[in-house]
Design an enzyme around this catalytic site. Structure first.
Site, PDB file in Angstrom:
ATOM      1  N   GLN A  71       0.815  -1.206   0.000  1.00 55.35           N
ATOM      2  CA  GLN A  71       0.000   0.000   0.000  1.00 55.35           C
ATOM      3  C   GLN A  71       0.855   1.265   0.000  1.00 55.35           C
ATOM      4  OE1 GLN A  71      -3.094  -1.519   3.195  1.00 55.35           O
ATOM      5  NE2 GLN A  71      -4.028  -0.060   1.804  1.00 55.35           N
ATOM      6  N   HIS A  72       0.203   2.361  -0.353  1.00 51.84           N
ATOM      7  CA  HIS A  72       0.703   3.737  -0.197  1.00 51.84           C
ATOM      8  C   HIS A  72       1.745   4.184  -1.214  1.00 51.84           C
ATOM      9  CE1 HIS A  72      -1.291   2.966   3.543  1.00 51.84           C
ATOM     10  NE2 HIS A  72      -0.259   2.408   4.146  1.00 51.84           N
ATOM     11  N   ASP A 239      -2.345  -4.907   0.255  1.00 58.53           N
ATOM     12  CA  ASP A 239      -1.903  -6.178   0.814  1.00 58.53           C
ATOM     13  C   ASP A 239      -2.642  -6.564   2.092  1.00 58.53           C
ATOM     14  OD1 ASP A 239      -0.683  -4.128   2.243  1.00 58.53           O
ATOM     15  OD2 ASP A 239       1.350  -4.879   1.973  1.00 58.53           O
TER      16      ASP A 239
END
EC number: 2.7.1.17
Length: 478
Positions: A71-72, A239
């Site tokens: 992520q991110h 995830d």
């Protein structure tokens, strides 16, 4: 037999599993490594996915595929769909100052008001991990690249788009789970907060369309990372949401994942807002919500301690289990790469309580395991404090392979711990979503659950009390 594939494009590697859509039985799998670092050219993920697909026997006989990803990560694309600069990953802390600025700005200079405003708007308070802070860093430090940015995607969005043949920026898609980790999508309304995006970047680029949990994202294009096209594309997810789906987590289940990062998450039927920023109010991959706490330092704490002692992981575990609970007062605060929760991006690790009696490998090994678990226990406590019931705790991830972690976890956490067999739960969750996309319906297919081992132990509250003393002492010096 109808086959589906799930992808886990994580920080360290790319895994592909091919499973039977009806039973979930594993048919074949493949993997490839990712480069180290907190800044990575997305082309490396594309190459790794291609290698992992090939290692798994290709996708030619697969009916549907979905991607779970770290992520991110900030993937900036220009008007032509080309990557503007290497992606900044979740564990890149250079945007810590940008996070502080964004909080202050939304609160008109009042930190507390800013935290509340961010939590109410998007369910989280900015820290260096989140995409919105990376975009502010980009605008401040690389204004030309910021101006070139015509679209912003996350790693899983970008890989899904590449599987579809890169059909144009308007074809970018994501899902609720991954969108909720950006800092500019609201789990309360299901809409982007483009005002917050503009505040960070200076303009509003194209954003991926947010798909429903089993909504089709298109098809794999012929020649796009696979020998044959035609497979349906699921929306994919971040995830953490994919792992929760892979392990079949239900409301009230708490999942503790010890991988590159440490994650404490629970499936909830209602969104969360925590102005302290400890708990991020994410969404999940099924239509529910996934409040979670993430630490930067998890399994690599075990790696580093084993390296320091010159032993392998089995010996590290054996040593830890020979030392007394609380390590004789020796405490490790394992902020080896700064920390995300608590928000101390520039912190370093610390050892406290070193005496002649604790100056041996066993006490250090125990302190490392207990320090890792105490950070996760703090996260579990924060999630429960928001009114989330704890029905059971599931321990997964590479760190769960450690016998010391498994045996000490219930003592530190104060609750029994269930440990499923080791598995690729992110990729499995993506595969389950692919099967759901293929079958349709309101709920994902039911795949047989795997057997779990239950670990129980008497709680040792003095371990966490001593850890908290040293943690707070360390904070005063940061």
């Amino acid at each position: 037999m109808t086959l589906v594939a799930g992808v886990d494009s994580s920080t360290q590697s790319c895994k592909v599993v091919v499973r039977d859509a009806e039973s979930g039985a594993l048919v074949r799998e493949g993997r490839a490594s990712h480069p180290d670092g907190t800044e990575v050219d997305p082309a490396a993920w594309e190459a790794a996915l291609r290698e992992a697909i090939d290692s798994a026997g290709g996708l030619g006989d697969v009916a549907a595929v979905a991607v779970g990803g770290q992520q991110h990560g900030m993937v900036c694309l220009d008007d032509a769909g080309q990557v503007v600069r290497p992606a900044l990953l979740w564990n890149d802390t250079r945007s810590a100052g940008a996070a502080t600025d964004l909080i202050a700005e939304l609160g008109d200079g009042d930190d507390g008001a800013g935290r509340r405003a961010w939590a109410d708007a998007v369910g989280l308070v900015p820290v260096a991990s989140f995409t919105v802070t990376k975009l502010r860093w980009l605008a401040q430090h690389e204004p030309d690249n910021a101006a070139r940015t015509a679209a912003v995607a996350l790693p899983h969005d970008w890989l899904t788009w590449k599987l579809a043949g890169s059909p144009g920026l308007d074809a970018l898609v994501t899902d609720r789970g991954d969108a909720s980790g950006t800092g500019y999508w609201s789990p309360f309304t299901g809409d982007y907060r483009t005002d917050l995006l503009e505040r960070a970047l200076g303009h509003a680029p194209v954003l991926p369309r947010v798909l429903g949990p089993a909504e089709r994202a298109g098809q794999v294009a012929a020649g796009a990372l696979a020998a044959d096209g035609g497979a349906l594309l699921g929306p994919g997810s971040g995830d953490n949401a994919a792992a929760a789906l892979g392990i079949n987590a239900e409301p009230g289940d708490v999942v503790l994942s010890i991988g590159t990062s440490g994650v404490v998450s629970t499936v909830s039927t209602t969104p969360s807002a925590d102005p302290s920023g400890t708990v991020a109010g994410f969404a999940d991959a099924t239509g529910n919500f996934l409040p979670l706490v993430v630490t930067l330092n998890a399994a690599r704490v075990l790696d580093a301690t084993a390296r320091l002692l010159g032993v392998d992981h089995d010996e590290l575990s054996r040593l830890a289990l020979t030392a007394p609970a609380g390590s004789g007062g020796l405490v490790m605060v394992p902020y080896l790469e700064g920390e995300r929760t608590p928000d101390r991006p520039h912190a370093t690790g610390a050892l406290h309580g070193l005496t002649l009696a604790t100056s041996d490998p066993a006490h250090l090994a125990r302190a490392a395991v207990e320090g890792l678990l105490c950070g996760l226990a703090d996260g579990l406590e924060a999630i429960a404090a928001l009114g989330n019931p704890v029905r059971r705790v599931l321990l997964v991830g590479g760190g769960a392979r450690s016998e010391a972690v498994r045996r000490l976890a219930p003592a530190v956490l104060g609750v029994p711990v269930l440990v499923p067999p080791p598995g690729e739960y992110v990729a499995d969750g993506a595969a389950r979503q692919a099967a759901w996309t293929l079958a349709g319906g309101d709920t994902p297919p039911v795949w047989p659950t795997t057997s779990t081992e239950t670990y129980e132990a008497d709680a040792v509250p003095h371990v966490r009390e001593r850890y908290a003393e040293v943690r707070d002492m360390t904070a005063a010096r940061v």
